[in-house]
Design a protein around this motif. Sequence first.
Motif, PDB file in Angstrom:
ATOM      1  N   UNK A  56      62.600 -22.225  -5.812  1.00 30.37           N
ATOM      2  CA  UNK A  56      63.030 -21.062  -6.607  1.00 30.37           C
ATOM      3  C   UNK A  56      62.546 -19.774  -5.939  1.00 30.37           C
ATOM      4  N   UNK A  57      63.284 -18.679  -6.111  1.00 28.66           N
ATOM      5  CA  UNK A  57      62.846 -17.411  -5.498  1.00 28.66           C
ATOM      6  C   UNK A  57      61.400 -17.093  -5.846  1.00 28.66           C
ATOM      7  N   UNK A  58      60.632 -16.717  -4.832  1.00 27.21           N
ATOM      8  CA  UNK A  58      59.205 -16.437  -5.000  1.00 27.21           C
ATOM      9  C   UNK A  58      58.977 -14.935  -4.928  1.00 27.21           C
ATOM     10  N   UNK A  59      58.356 -14.382  -5.963  1.00 26.38           N
ATOM     11  CA  UNK A  59      58.027 -12.956  -5.984  1.00 26.38           C
ATOM     12  C   UNK A  59      56.609 -12.748  -5.475  1.00 26.38           C
ATOM     13  N   UNK A  60      56.458 -11.807  -4.577  1.00 35.31           N
ATOM     14  CA  UNK A  60      55.136 -11.452  -4.062  1.00 35.31           C
ATOM     15  C   UNK A  60      54.453 -10.559  -5.095  1.00 35.31           C
ATOM     16  N   UNK A  61      53.278 -10.961  -5.575  1.00 30.62           N
ATOM     17  CA  UNK A  61      52.611 -10.198  -6.625  1.00 30.62           C
ATOM     18  C   UNK A  61      51.951  -8.941  -6.068  1.00 30.62           C
ATOM     19  N   UNK A  62      51.328  -8.185  -6.962  1.00 26.44           N
ATOM     20  CA  UNK A  62      50.725  -6.918  -6.564  1.00 26.44           C
ATOM     21  C   UNK A  62      49.597  -7.043  -5.574  1.00 26.44           C
ATOM     22  N   UNK A  63      48.987  -8.234  -5.508  1.00 28.08           N
ATOM     23  CA  UNK A  63      47.914  -8.468  -4.534  1.00 28.08           C
ATOM     24  C   UNK A  63      48.443  -8.982  -3.209  1.00 28.08           C
ATOM     25  N   UNK A  64      49.763  -9.179  -3.127  1.00 32.61           N
ATOM     26  CA  UNK A  64      50.356  -9.656  -1.878  1.00 32.61           C
ATOM     27  C   UNK A  64      50.319 -11.159  -1.734  1.00 32.61           C
ATOM     28  N   UNK A  65      50.272 -11.903  -2.848  1.00 31.73           N
ATOM     29  CA  UNK A  65      50.164 -13.360  -2.801  1.00 31.73           C
ATOM     30  C   UNK A  65      51.410 -14.016  -3.379  1.00 31.73           C
ATOM     31  N   UNK A  66      51.676 -15.243  -2.918  1.00 34.81           N
ATOM     32  CA  UNK A  66      52.700 -16.109  -3.506  1.00 34.81           C
ATOM     33  C   UNK A  66      52.095 -17.487  -3.695  1.00 34.81           C
ATOM     34  N   UNK A  67      52.674 -18.253  -4.618  1.00 35.76           N
ATOM     35  CA  UNK A  67      52.217 -19.610  -4.897  1.00 35.76           C
ATOM     36  C   UNK A  67      53.246 -20.584  -4.333  1.00 35.76           C
ATOM     37  N   UNK A  68      52.816 -21.418  -3.388  1.00 32.53           N
ATOM     38  CA  UNK A  68      53.686 -22.397  -2.760  1.00 32.53           C
ATOM     39  C   UNK A  68      53.385 -23.777  -3.340  1.00 32.53           C
ATOM     40  N   UNK A  69      54.371 -24.480  -3.903  1.00 38.06           N
ATOM     41  CA  UNK A  69      54.113 -25.822  -4.420  1.00 38.06           C
ATOM     42  C   UNK A  69      53.538 -26.733  -3.335  1.00 38.06           C
ATOM     43  N   UNK A  70      52.471 -27.433  -3.679  1.00 41.36           N
ATOM     44  CA  UNK A  70      51.748 -28.321  -2.768  1.00 41.36           C
ATOM     45  C   UNK A  70      51.086 -27.572  -1.607  1.00 41.36           C
ATOM     46  N   UNK A  71      51.201 -26.260  -1.595  1.00 47.82           N
ATOM     47  CA  UNK A  71      50.573 -25.472  -0.536  1.00 47.82           C
ATOM     48  C   UNK A  71      49.528 -24.509  -1.059  1.00 47.82           C
ATOM     49  N   UNK A  72      49.580 -24.243  -2.373  1.00 50.32           N
ATOM     50  CA  UNK A  72      48.598 -23.352  -2.972  1.00 50.32           C
ATOM     51  C   UNK A  72      48.974 -21.891  -2.802  1.00 50.32           C
ATOM     52  N   UNK A  73      48.039 -21.053  -3.188  1.00 57.12           N
ATOM     53  CA  UNK A  73      48.257 -19.611  -3.109  1.00 57.12           C
ATOM     54  C   UNK A  73      48.066 -19.134  -1.675  1.00 57.12           C
ATOM     55  N   UNK A  74      48.969 -18.249  -1.236  1.00 56.26           N
ATOM     56  CA  UNK A  74      48.913 -17.715   0.126  1.00 56.26           C
ATOM     57  C   UNK A  74      49.035 -16.204   0.082  1.00 56.26           C
ATOM     58  N   UNK A  75      48.222 -15.549   0.900  1.00 56.48           N
ATOM     59  CA  UNK A  75      48.308 -14.089   1.027  1.00 56.48           C
ATOM     60  C   UNK A  75      49.307 -13.785   2.142  1.00 56.48           C
ATOM     61  N   UNK A  76      50.399 -13.119   1.781  1.00 61.75           N
ATOM     62  CA  UNK A  76      51.518 -12.961   2.716  1.00 61.75           C
ATOM     63  C   UNK A  76      51.757 -11.520   3.146  1.00 61.75           C
ATOM     64  N   UNK A  77      51.052 -10.567   2.565  1.00 61.81           N
ATOM     65  CA  UNK A  77      51.267  -9.161   2.934  1.00 61.81           C
ATOM     66  C   UNK A  77      50.998  -8.952   4.421  1.00 61.81           C
ATOM     67  N   UNK A  78      51.944  -8.305   5.101  1.00 61.26           N
ATOM     68  CA  UNK A  78      51.803  -8.027   6.523  1.00 61.26           C
ATOM     69  C   UNK A  78      52.375  -9.104   7.408  1.00 61.26           C
TER      70      UNK A  78
END
Length: 213
Positions: free
Chosen positions: A112-134
């Motif tokens: 499903x479409x993943x929204x990057x939150x205000x802290x720059x993180x997304x939640x990947x199923x079976x992958x956990x939270x990832x910081x993606x900013x930059x």
Amino acid sequence: MVLLLAGCNTLPDSGPTEYKINHAQRDPKRNSVGYNIVKVSPELIGLLESQEPPLFSSLDADNAPVSVPRNDTIGPGDVLQVSIYEVGSALFSPNNGGMSAGGNMSMASNLPPLSVDGSGNVEIPFGGQMHVTGMTTNQLADAITARLKQKSQSPQVLVRILSDITNSVIVYGGVRRPSRIPLTPNREHILDVIALAGGKTGRSSRMRIISSA
């Protein structure tokens, strides 16, 4: 002759005299710019000649950007589409399937479409939270692949930006189509953005371009 010489003292000066300059230099009220009088000597001339003038290319060095801006990175507010391809037994529920080059069943799953939150993180199923900013989309795809390698068989990940907020500008005012204009890695110029907004209108109102970054 005496009258003529006396009249010279009453004529207006073309500039300040040496006395006036020296006197004003010592008066803080009159010397508002804080200049000083330096005696020109052979030693001073030799010192000035020994100094190399700055190159013209270095005049704007202080205003140069620290790094070249990019228009292909991920940031808060962006919406991502993540597609995961697996071989054999799929970890994710497949939307469709096909045969891989080796004859095994290849499964493709679109998260499903993943929204990057205000802290720059997304939640990947079976992958956990990832910081993606930059990150770029390729860098994020590699990072997700690395997290899934121990849980999925030969995963391959593709990432694309569905809604690009980070790499966009808002154009409004004296343009035909005020809107948010997404930028590309081609690094558009201001005139390109104005053209994408329909160009300038005939009205005298001013246009505005606001960066979303």
